[in-house]
Scaffold this motif. Structure first.
Motif, PDB file in Angstrom:
ATOM      1  N   LEU A 124       0.843  -1.186   0.000  1.00  7.18           N
ATOM      2  CA  LEU A 124       0.000   0.000   0.000  1.00  7.18           C
ATOM      3  C   LEU A 124       0.880   1.238   0.000  1.00  7.18           C
ATOM      4  N   ARG A 125       0.624   2.132  -0.954  1.00  6.43           N
ATOM      5  CA  ARG A 125       1.296   3.425  -0.984  1.00  6.43           C
ATOM      6  C   ARG A 125       0.238   4.515  -0.827  1.00  6.43           C
ATOM      7  N   VAL A 126       0.562   5.578  -0.137  1.00  3.23           N
ATOM      8  CA  VAL A 126      -0.414   6.620   0.176  1.00  3.23           C
ATOM      9  C   VAL A 126       0.007   7.930  -0.473  1.00  3.23           C
TER      10      VAL A 126
ATOM     11  N   ARG B  52       2.805   0.050 -12.557  1.00  2.65           N
ATOM     12  CA  ARG B  52       3.003   0.367 -11.137  1.00  2.65           C
ATOM     13  C   ARG B  52       1.775   1.076 -10.592  1.00  2.65           C
ATOM     14  N   GLY B  53       1.209   1.973 -11.394  1.00  3.96           N
ATOM     15  CA  GLY B  53      -0.018   2.652 -10.970  1.00  3.96           C
ATOM     16  C   GLY B  53      -1.185   1.694 -10.845  1.00  3.96           C
ATOM     17  N   ALA B  54      -1.270   0.708 -11.752  1.00  7.38           N
ATOM     18  CA  ALA B  54      -2.359  -0.270 -11.693  1.00  7.38           C
ATOM     19  C   ALA B  54      -2.238  -1.136 -10.445  1.00  7.38           C
ATOM     20  N   CYS B  55      -1.022  -1.549 -10.111  1.00  9.50           N
ATOM     21  CA  CYS B  55      -0.822  -2.353  -8.900  1.00  9.50           C
ATOM     22  C   CYS B  55      -1.200  -1.553  -7.659  1.00  9.50           C
ATOM     23  N   SER B  56      -0.843  -0.283  -7.635  1.00 13.37           N
ATOM     24  CA  SER B  56      -1.209   0.567  -6.504  1.00 13.37           C
ATOM     25  C   SER B  56      -2.719   0.750  -6.427  1.00 13.37           C
TER      26      SER B  56
ATOM     27  N   SER C  86      -4.030  -2.397  -4.738  1.00 14.46           N
ATOM     28  CA  SER C  86      -3.701  -2.474  -3.312  1.00 14.46           C
ATOM     29  C   SER C  86      -4.499  -1.441  -2.524  1.00 14.46           C
ATOM     30  N   GLY C  87      -4.763  -0.276  -3.121  1.00 15.99           N
ATOM     31  CA  GLY C  87      -5.577   0.732  -2.449  1.00 15.99           C
ATOM     32  C   GLY C  87      -7.015   0.282  -2.266  1.00 15.99           C
TER      33      GLY C  87
ATOM     34  N   VAL D 127     -13.887   8.202   1.709  1.00 10.74           N
ATOM     35  CA  VAL D 127     -13.609   8.280   0.273  1.00 10.74           C
ATOM     36  C   VAL D 127     -12.272   8.966   0.023  1.00 10.74           C
ATOM     37  N   ASP D 128     -11.885   9.860   0.920  1.00  8.63           N
ATOM     38  CA  ASP D 128     -10.582  10.502   0.767  1.00  8.63           C
ATOM     39  C   ASP D 128      -9.457   9.471   0.843  1.00  8.63           C
ATOM     40  N   GLN D 129      -9.576   8.515   1.769  1.00  9.09           N
ATOM     41  CA  GLN D 129      -8.563   7.466   1.859  1.00  9.09           C
ATOM     42  C   GLN D 129      -8.601   6.557   0.636  1.00  9.09           C
ATOM     43  N   LEU D 130      -9.797   6.200   0.188  1.00 14.11           N
ATOM     44  CA  LEU D 130      -9.903   5.390  -1.031  1.00 14.11           C
ATOM     45  C   LEU D 130      -9.132   6.043  -2.168  1.00 14.11           C
ATOM     46  N   THR D 131      -9.330   7.332  -2.370  1.00 20.25           N
ATOM     47  CA  THR D 131      -8.695   8.035  -3.477  1.00 20.25           C
ATOM     48  C   THR D 131      -7.186   8.115  -3.300  1.00 20.25           C
ATOM     49  N   ALA D 132      -6.744   8.459  -2.093  1.00 20.45           N
ATOM     50  CA  ALA D 132      -5.301   8.602  -1.845  1.00 20.45           C
ATOM     51  C   ALA D 132      -4.592   7.260  -1.838  1.00 20.45           C
ATOM     52  N   TRP D 133      -5.272   6.200  -1.460  1.00 19.77           N
ATOM     53  CA  TRP D 133      -4.674   4.863  -1.466  1.00 19.77           C
ATOM     54  C   TRP D 133      -4.571   4.294  -2.878  1.00 19.77           C
ATOM     55  N   THR D 134      -5.569   4.548  -3.717  1.00 17.35           N
ATOM     56  CA  THR D 134      -5.554   3.972  -5.065  1.00 17.35           C
ATOM     57  C   THR D 134      -4.692   4.773  -6.035  1.00 17.35           C
ATOM     58  N   LEU D 135      -4.480   6.062  -5.759  1.00 22.89           N
ATOM     59  CA  LEU D 135      -3.730   6.922  -6.684  1.00 22.89           C
ATOM     60  C   LEU D 135      -2.578   7.614  -5.953  1.00 22.89           C
ATOM     61  N   PRO D 136      -1.590   6.873  -5.499  1.00 20.10           N
ATOM     62  CA  PRO D 136      -0.515   7.474  -4.693  1.00 20.10           C
ATOM     63  C   PRO D 136       0.379   8.428  -5.467  1.00 20.10           C
ATOM     64  N   ASP D 137       0.368   8.353  -6.803  1.00 20.40           N
ATOM     65  CA  ASP D 137       1.271   9.189  -7.602  1.00 20.40           C
ATOM     66  C   ASP D 137       0.591  10.427  -8.184  1.00 20.40           C
ATOM     67  N   ALA D 138      -0.685  10.639  -7.899  1.00 22.12           N
ATOM     68  CA  ALA D 138      -1.428  11.735  -8.523  1.00 22.12           C
ATOM     69  C   ALA D 138      -1.044  13.086  -7.927  1.00 22.12           C
ATOM     70  N   SER D 139      -1.110  14.120  -8.764  1.00 24.65           N
ATOM     71  CA  SER D 139      -0.975  15.487  -8.265  1.00 24.65           C
ATOM     72  C   SER D 139      -2.219  15.823  -7.442  1.00 24.65           C
ATOM     73  N   LEU D 140      -2.163  16.906  -6.691  1.00 22.68           N
ATOM     74  CA  LEU D 140      -3.316  17.293  -5.878  1.00 22.68           C
ATOM     75  C   LEU D 140      -4.530  17.590  -6.761  1.00 22.68           C
ATOM     76  N   ALA D 141      -4.312  18.263  -7.889  1.00 21.23           N
ATOM     77  CA  ALA D 141      -5.429  18.581  -8.783  1.00 21.23           C
ATOM     78  C   ALA D 141      -6.071  17.315  -9.327  1.00 21.23           C
ATOM     79  N   ASP D 142      -5.251  16.344  -9.743  1.00 26.75           N
ATOM     80  CA  ASP D 142      -5.795  15.097 -10.275  1.00 26.75           C
ATOM     81  C   ASP D 142      -6.439  14.259  -9.166  1.00 26.75           C
ATOM     82  N   LEU D 143      -5.869  14.314  -7.975  1.00 30.45           N
ATOM     83  CA  LEU D 143      -6.453  13.599  -6.841  1.00 30.45           C
ATOM     84  C   LEU D 143      -7.842  14.146  -6.537  1.00 30.45           C
ATOM     85  N   ARG D 144      -7.985  15.473  -6.538  1.00 32.91           N
ATOM     86  CA  ARG D 144      -9.288  16.096  -6.296  1.00 32.91           C
ATOM     87  C   ARG D 144     -10.306  15.648  -7.338  1.00 32.91           C
ATOM     88  N   LEU D 145      -9.889  15.613  -8.604  1.00 31.58           N
ATOM     89  CA  LEU D 145     -10.809  15.243  -9.664  1.00 31.58           C
ATOM     90  C   LEU D 145     -11.271  13.798  -9.506  1.00 31.58           C
ATOM     91  N   ASN D 146     -10.339  12.882  -9.227  1.00 34.68           N
ATOM     92  CA  ASN D 146     -10.743  11.491  -9.075  1.00 34.68           C
ATOM     93  C   ASN D 146     -11.557  11.286  -7.798  1.00 34.68           C
TER      94      ASN D 146
END
Length: 343
Positions: A17-19, A315-319, A322-323, A63-82
C-alpha cells in the motif's frame, strides 16, 4: 480519520500500500464538493428529495482514503478530480439503492436511468439537461472537467462505461425483483460493468500520466491483463459488501450467492470458493504482468521510453488494486461484511 480493520485473511494482495502525500489536503476539503452538489444533508435540491448522506455517514465511507490509497502518484489537482468521481459513483450507488432497490421500483429506476444517460454526452461542449437531483448535478459538473486535452481520448470510452454502469443497476434490480440469480459465467463480465471497472484505466492514466503503448494496447495479452485487473475490483467488492448487499438489501447480484447457486454448493462452501476465484483473478493479473507481458514487449520491439511508460502504468495499476484492497478490508462501509465466518 481512524478506520476499523476487518479480517479477510484469504483475500490475497501482493502489492504494498502506498499513500498519496496529499491525503491530508484532500481530507480537509473532502465534503465541500459533495455538499455543493447537494449530496450531504443540510441541502435539498429542486426535487425536494432529502440529501443522500448525513455528514457522519459521508465521512464514515473514507472516500478521501480510497482516493489517496488507489492513486498514490497523482498530483493534488488530479487527486481532487478522481475524488469527486469516486464520491459521485458512491452517491449514485447509495441513491439508487435507497430510491429504487429498497422498494423494488423498477419503473422509477428506468426513468431515473434514462434521464441520467442524457448527461453522458460524448461530444465536447454538448448541452446537458437541467439537473434535478444531486446525482445529476454531480455528473453534469464532472463532465466539465474529466476530459482535459491530455485525456480527451477518454471522453467516448469513459461515458460508455458510465452508461453501462448505470444500466447495470436496472438489470440488477430486475434480477432481485424476479429472484433470478445470474449464472457465474455471465456474471463475471457483467460485474466489470456494474462496478464501472472500465473507468479504472482512466484513473491510472490520470494519476501516472502514462498509457499502455499503442502497439500492444489491443493484443490478447493486454486485454487479458485488463480483464483480470477489472475482475479483482468488482469481485473483491462482492466479498467485502456481502453482508450489506445480500442480507440488508436482499440483492441477488453478489459473487458468494452466485457461486453457491451456479455450483450447487452450500453457503458455507461458497464463501471460500468465491474468495479463491477472486484470488485466482489477481494471480492471473500477476502472471500476465510478470511472465507474458515481457515476452510481448520484446516481440513488438518496444523502445526504452515505451517500456518505461508501460512500467509506470503497471506500477499505478498495482497501486490501484492495493488501495482498493485496503479500503475493502478497513473502511467502516464494509466493517460488518467479514464473510470468512458466515455460515
Amino acid at each position: 480519520m481512524a478506520v476499523r480493520a476487518v479480517e479477510l485473511p484469504q483475500l490475497w494482495m501482493p502489492y504494498p500500500l502506498r499513500v498519496n502525500p496529499f491525503l491530508s489536503a484532500l481530507r480537509e476539503e473532502s465534503e465541500s464538493w459533495a455538499r455543493e452538489m447537494g449530496m450531504l444533508d443540510g441541502h435539498q435540491g429542486p426535487s425536494g428529495r432529502q440529501a443522500i448522506w448525513t455528514r457522519s455517514a459521508f465521512h464514515a465511507m473514507t472516500v478521501d482514503q480510497l482516493t489517496a490509497w488507489t492513486l498514490p502518484d497523482a498530483s493534488l489537482a488530479d487527486l481532487r478530480l478522481n475524488h469527486r468521481f469516486n464520491v459521485w459513483a458512491l452517491a449514485w450507488d447509495d441513491y439508487f439503492a435507497s430510491a429504487f432497490k429498497q422498494n423494488g421500483d423498477l419503473a422509477g429506476a428506468l426513468a431515473f436511468t434514462t434521464r441520467l444517460r442524457a448527461f453522458l454526452r460524448p461530444e465536447y461542449g454538448a448541452r446537458l439537461p437541467e439537473p434535478t437531483n444531486a446525482v445529476e448535478r454531480g455528473i453534469a459538473d464532472l463532465q466539465q472537467y474529466l476530459f482535459p486535452p491530455r485525456l480527451a481520448h477518454w471522453r467516448q470510452e469513459f461515458n460508455r462505461a458510465l452508461e453501462s454502469y448505470i444500466d447495470a443497476g436496472v438489470k440488477e434490480l430486475a434480477n432481485s425483483r424476479s429472484g433470478r440469480v445470474p449464472h457465474l459465467i455471465e456474471y463475471v463480465p457483467f460485474r466489470r460493468e456494474s462496478f464501472a471497472a472500465h473507468t479504472a484505466a482512466y484513473s491510472v492514466e490520470l494519476a501516472t500520466g502514462a498509457r499502455i503503448p499503442r502497439q500492444i494496447r489491443h493484443t490478447r495479452t493486454v486485454r487479458a491483463l485488463l480483464d483480470a485487473f477489472m475482475d479483482f475490483m468488482g469481485l473483491a467488492n462482492d466479498i467485502a459488501s456481502y453482508e450489506r448487499e445480500v442480507h440488508e438489501e436482499l440483492d441477488v447480484n453478489n459473487l458468494v450467492l452466485i457461486v453457491e447457486t451456479s455450483l450447487g454448493i452450500s453457503r458455507h462452501e461458497a464463501v471460500p470458493a468465491a474468495l479463491n476465484l477472486v484470488n485466482t483473478r489477481l494471480r492471473d493479473f500477476e502472471h500476465l504482468r510478470q511472465k507474458e507481458l515481457p515476452l510481448l514487449v520484446r516481440r513488438y520491439g518496444l523502445r526504452h521510453e515505451e517500456r518505461a511508460e508501460l512500467a509506470k502504468w503497471l506500477r499505478g495499476a498495482c497501486s490501484f488494486l492495493s488501495g482498493l484492497h485496503a479500503w475493502y478490508t478497513g473502511a467502516p462501509r464494509y466493517a460488518a461484511s467479514d464473510v470468512s465466518h458466515q455460515a
